[in-house]
Design a protein around this motif. Sequence first.
Motif, PDB file in Angstrom:
ATOM      1  N   UNK A  39       0.696  -0.881   0.453  1.00  0.00           N
ATOM      2  CA  UNK A  39       0.192  -0.141   0.387  1.00  0.00           C
ATOM      3  C   UNK A  39       1.057   1.174   0.292  1.00  0.00           C
ATOM      4  N   UNK A  40       1.007   1.953  -1.025  1.00  0.00           N
ATOM      5  CA  UNK A  40       1.672   3.541  -1.358  1.00  0.00           C
ATOM      6  C   UNK A  40       0.686   4.537  -0.610  1.00  0.00           C
ATOM      7  N   UNK A  41       1.236   5.776  -1.058  1.00  0.00           N
ATOM      8  CA  UNK A  41       0.577   6.602  -0.847  1.00  0.00           C
ATOM      9  C   UNK A  41       0.967   8.230  -2.138  1.00  0.00           C
ATOM     10  N   UNK A  42       1.852   7.307  -2.677  1.00  0.00           N
ATOM     11  CA  UNK A  42       2.194   7.965  -3.352  1.00  0.00           C
ATOM     12  C   UNK A  42       2.188   8.040  -5.326  1.00  0.00           C
ATOM     13  N   UNK A  43       2.463   8.372  -6.315  1.00  0.00           N
ATOM     14  CA  UNK A  43       2.670   7.932  -7.030  1.00  0.00           C
ATOM     15  C   UNK A  43       4.074   7.376  -7.682  1.00  0.00           C
ATOM     16  N   UNK A  44       4.357   6.688  -8.985  1.00  0.00           N
ATOM     17  CA  UNK A  44       5.442   6.759  -9.431  1.00  0.00           C
ATOM     18  C   UNK A  44       6.556   7.668  -9.315  1.00  0.00           C
ATOM     19  N   UNK A  45       7.592   7.611  -9.071  1.00  0.00           N
ATOM     20  CA  UNK A  45       8.399   8.253  -9.811  1.00  0.00           C
ATOM     21  C   UNK A  45       8.992   8.830 -10.956  1.00  0.00           C
ATOM     22  N   UNK A  46      10.439   9.268 -10.937  1.00  0.00           N
ATOM     23  CA  UNK A  46       9.799  10.604 -12.307  1.00  0.00           C
ATOM     24  C   UNK A  46      10.490   9.189 -12.716  1.00  0.00           C
ATOM     25  N   UNK A  47      10.628   9.278 -14.031  1.00  0.00           N
ATOM     26  CA  UNK A  47      11.458   8.031 -15.232  1.00  0.00           C
ATOM     27  C   UNK A  47      10.364   6.979 -15.485  1.00  0.00           C
ATOM     28  N   UNK A  48       9.882   6.189 -14.095  1.00  0.00           N
ATOM     29  CA  UNK A  48       8.959   5.495 -14.091  1.00  0.00           C
ATOM     30  C   UNK A  48       7.876   5.082 -14.571  1.00  0.00           C
ATOM     31  N   UNK A  49       7.052   3.993 -14.397  1.00  0.00           N
ATOM     32  CA  UNK A  49       5.808   3.373 -14.845  1.00  0.00           C
ATOM     33  C   UNK A  49       5.124   3.184 -13.783  1.00  0.00           C
ATOM     34  N   UNK A  86       2.085  -6.541 -24.361  1.00  0.00           N
ATOM     35  CA  UNK A  86       2.814  -6.173 -24.778  1.00  0.00           C
ATOM     36  C   UNK A  86       3.821  -6.803 -24.749  1.00  0.00           C
ATOM     37  N   UNK A  87       4.056  -8.253 -24.470  1.00  0.00           N
ATOM     38  CA  UNK A  87       5.389  -9.038 -24.229  1.00  0.00           C
ATOM     39  C   UNK A  87       6.620  -8.429 -22.381  1.00  0.00           C
ATOM     40  N   UNK A  88       5.437  -7.678 -22.163  1.00  0.00           N
ATOM     41  CA  UNK A  88       7.101  -7.014 -21.400  1.00  0.00           C
ATOM     42  C   UNK A  88       7.094  -7.753 -20.091  1.00  0.00           C
ATOM     43  N   UNK A  89       8.219  -7.365 -18.670  1.00  0.00           N
ATOM     44  CA  UNK A  89       8.064  -7.764 -17.613  1.00  0.00           C
ATOM     45  C   UNK A  89       8.869  -6.745 -17.356  1.00  0.00           C
ATOM     46  N   UNK A  90       8.833  -7.026 -15.301  1.00  0.00           N
ATOM     47  CA  UNK A  90       9.053  -5.669 -14.622  1.00  0.00           C
ATOM     48  C   UNK A  90      10.868  -5.511 -15.240  1.00  0.00           C
ATOM     49  N   UNK A  98       9.203   0.683 -21.574  1.00  0.00           N
ATOM     50  CA  UNK A  98       7.561   1.014 -22.270  1.00  0.00           C
ATOM     51  C   UNK A  98       7.838   2.410 -23.059  1.00  0.00           C
ATOM     52  N   UNK A  99       7.317   2.535 -24.292  1.00  0.00           N
ATOM     53  CA  UNK A  99       7.587   3.905 -24.783  1.00  0.00           C
ATOM     54  C   UNK A  99       6.260   4.881 -24.972  1.00  0.00           C
ATOM     55  N   UNK A 103      10.813   7.104 -23.071  1.00  0.00           N
ATOM     56  CA  UNK A 103      10.663   6.159 -22.503  1.00  0.00           C
ATOM     57  C   UNK A 103      10.945   5.307 -21.060  1.00  0.00           C
ATOM     58  N   UNK A 104      10.170   5.108 -20.298  1.00  0.00           N
ATOM     59  CA  UNK A 104       9.522   5.044 -18.780  1.00  0.00           C
ATOM     60  C   UNK A 104       9.991   3.479 -18.495  1.00  0.00           C
ATOM     61  N   UNK A 105      11.217   3.225 -17.027  1.00  0.00           N
ATOM     62  CA  UNK A 105      10.940   1.494 -16.903  1.00  0.00           C
ATOM     63  C   UNK A 105       9.650   1.182 -16.454  1.00  0.00           C
ATOM     64  N   UNK A 106       9.266   0.065 -16.383  1.00  0.00           N
ATOM     65  CA  UNK A 106       8.023  -0.276 -15.516  1.00  0.00           C
ATOM     66  C   UNK A 106       8.193  -0.676 -14.613  1.00  0.00           C
TER      67      UNK A 106
END
Length: 829
Positions: A129-139, A149-153, A157-158, A163-166
């Motif tokens: 449980x978190x109370x803030x969203x993603x950090x800069x550069x991440x998604x 989209x055949x992705x993994x952590x 992701x563009x 480009x953002x890091x999942x």
Amino acid sequence: MSRFNLALRLLWRDSRSGELTILVLALIIAVTSSTAISVFADRLQRTMTEQTADFLAADLVITSPELQPANWLAKAKELKLDNAQTTEFSSVLIENDEMLLASIKAVSKAYPLRGYLKVTGSDYLQEQTVHQGPKLGSAWVEKRVLSALKLKLGDALTVGEKKLIVSQILTYETDKQGDFYSFSPRVMMNDADLHATGIIQPGSHVHYFFQYRGDSKALLEFNRWLKPQLNPSQRILDIHNDRPELGSALSRAERYLGLSSIVVILISGVAIAMATRRYTERHFNATAILRCLGIKQSEILWLYGCQFMFLGLVASSIGCLLGWIAQQGLFYLLRSLLPQQGANPSWLAVFFGFIIGIAVLLAFALPPLLRLKQVSPLRVLRRELEPLPTSAWLVYGLALAIIGLLLERYTHDLKMTATILGVGLITLVLLGLLVYGILKLAAKLLPQMSLIWRFGLQGILRNTQASVSQILAFSITLVAMVLSFTVRTDLIDNWEKQLPENAANHFALNIFPEQQTAFQQDMLKNGIQHSQFYPVIKGRLVEINNTPVQQVVSKDSQGDNATHRELSLTWSKSLPEENKITGGEWWQNAQPGLVSVEQKLADSLKIKLHDQLTFTVGSQQIKATVASIRVLDWDTMKPNFYMVFSPGTLDAYPSTFMTSFYLPQTQKNVLNTLVKKYPATTILEVDVILKQFKSILTQLTQAINYLLYFSLLAGFTVLFAAVYATLDYRIQEGAIIRTLGAKRSFLTKIHLIEFGLLGLIAGLITVVISEVLIYSLYSKVMHIDYSPNYYLWLIIPIIGSLCVGLAGYSGIRHVVNQSPVSILRELSS
């Protein structure tokens, strides 16, 4: 001061002799129950309201297609309001030669202001449980984005040109809400990365949500300042309008909590009235002596009025304290079901409970007290000289007035108040006459009965008027408890029927007509249950009877919200599921040019049958005549429409189809197959919304169960008050019967028969009153399907007979043990 001291001395004497025990007990229970329910209901409603703010992620949210003006932020800062912003839009993502239409949400650093988010890592099991969203550069992305989209952590992701890091899988989003046509798998990013994506350009279809949190007074001031500045494309979100499936449940639950409060107050009031009647009858002789000593009628009323007001202040204070403790206990018992941060108790709610105690005391105790004013000095010589009874309009008028005021206060619904009071009063009068007739007919059966049954029945027939009053008092008590239990049960059953285990948890939108048949076949092939496919066209209501709709609608009403945006228009040959016609008729033939309007919207816009409505679809206008008014059930999570047209009316306009369906968690991968095959179709997942909704229903159900106990507690006070109201007469009667040679067992049996018959008749009357009131409430107010409760006809009379019989036996069991000689000596003196 001398008269006040005399009142206190008399009150102290009565309290030491036990004269006021039942009266004080009834009043304390009344105030305890009303205070506990008042404070508990207030806390529960405010807690639920605060929790519903979690569904909006803030206390106040404004949606707009434009960026937030600088003066809004300045005003929010001036009022010390916290603010956050989210930006939502759709975008096509392409990775690993796979394509997916996703819903992008860019959130500011402070988001969410209310509620929380849940994410998980590669193990998919341990949620955080978190109370803030993603950090800069991440998604953060929903699980289906990875598989589609055949992705993994950890992969890139563009989004547009960025480009953002999942980094995390998003499993819970507190404010996932809004327009069905904007939903698709979620990708959440930091709004600081938004500019680098290059997606948002002039003319882009974007939704901005401006969120605020702060003190309620500051929010109210900000709301009032802001409203005049909003343009037609901007509006303030509300839990009742923008989340109708939640708002409807909360409104219905608030109504029931108010009804439960009235039930307890009504039952307690009956107990107070009975206890006061016995008190006044036992003070006829003392009052006659005071009259002989020269005290005037007005002074008699002042003397006893002071006693009762002092008694009311003390008992109400004790009741408020006990009520406070009781509601704390309720919240402790429900701590596992209620939100962790419950609203603090309101002193205003406690004070309201105190005022209720004084009001109930005056309404139900004043009419019997007024008889003391009528006591004649001659009663000193003639004990049989009874004061004149208080006029009926005063006896029933005061009680009816206070109940009516409390009904309106708790329910805020004049229609419900009028229904309960009107139907209940008429039914009570008719049944009173019926009971009177039954007792008169029963008198003819006395010669055929055995001695014990004859004495038992004579106890009821000896004072027919008093027996009718007792039966109706027992009936009111039983009705209140039956009503509380039955409405609670049916209310919960109704909710569960609307949201069964296989309730629709997905919506498929934007299905092209040429793909509709194939889409339906694919769903059947995968064993997916779906609702009806509805054609959809976007249109706007512009005129009612050639009058611009803006001149008809009230500002900030449901109609105002509906006319400032495009509506989803559909057509159907048959009446849609879960819809009911309340006015007009559904078309039998495919006659174009007709429309059916949802009832609440029709009321808001003052639309009536045969009115002519004008709509714009694209650049063209169409006209339709109102053929019917419908009631919708928003709780079912099925497609619903404000406007449904007759076939042939909208054939000239391009449309898409939508449907809803249930998909278990094990079949989630089917969604990827459907999205790939039908890339233009949007799949909306509402699993989380359903989970939140059911959580609220569970909490309210448990609270309602505990509120029922207060009704039962108040009900028992009525039973014992009724027993003690006739205790003096029964002591005298028992002494005479014992003197004539009757045994104690004979006296016990006739008392059990008498009270058992009273309970049996009251139980039968209860069933009749309950069925009438439940039918009126369900059909006219709560809009719940009504079906007769056949089991009540068997169970309630038996329960009434047992409860009243046992209460009577426990209350007068010491009567048979008193010495006849001592009682007769007391009478002769």
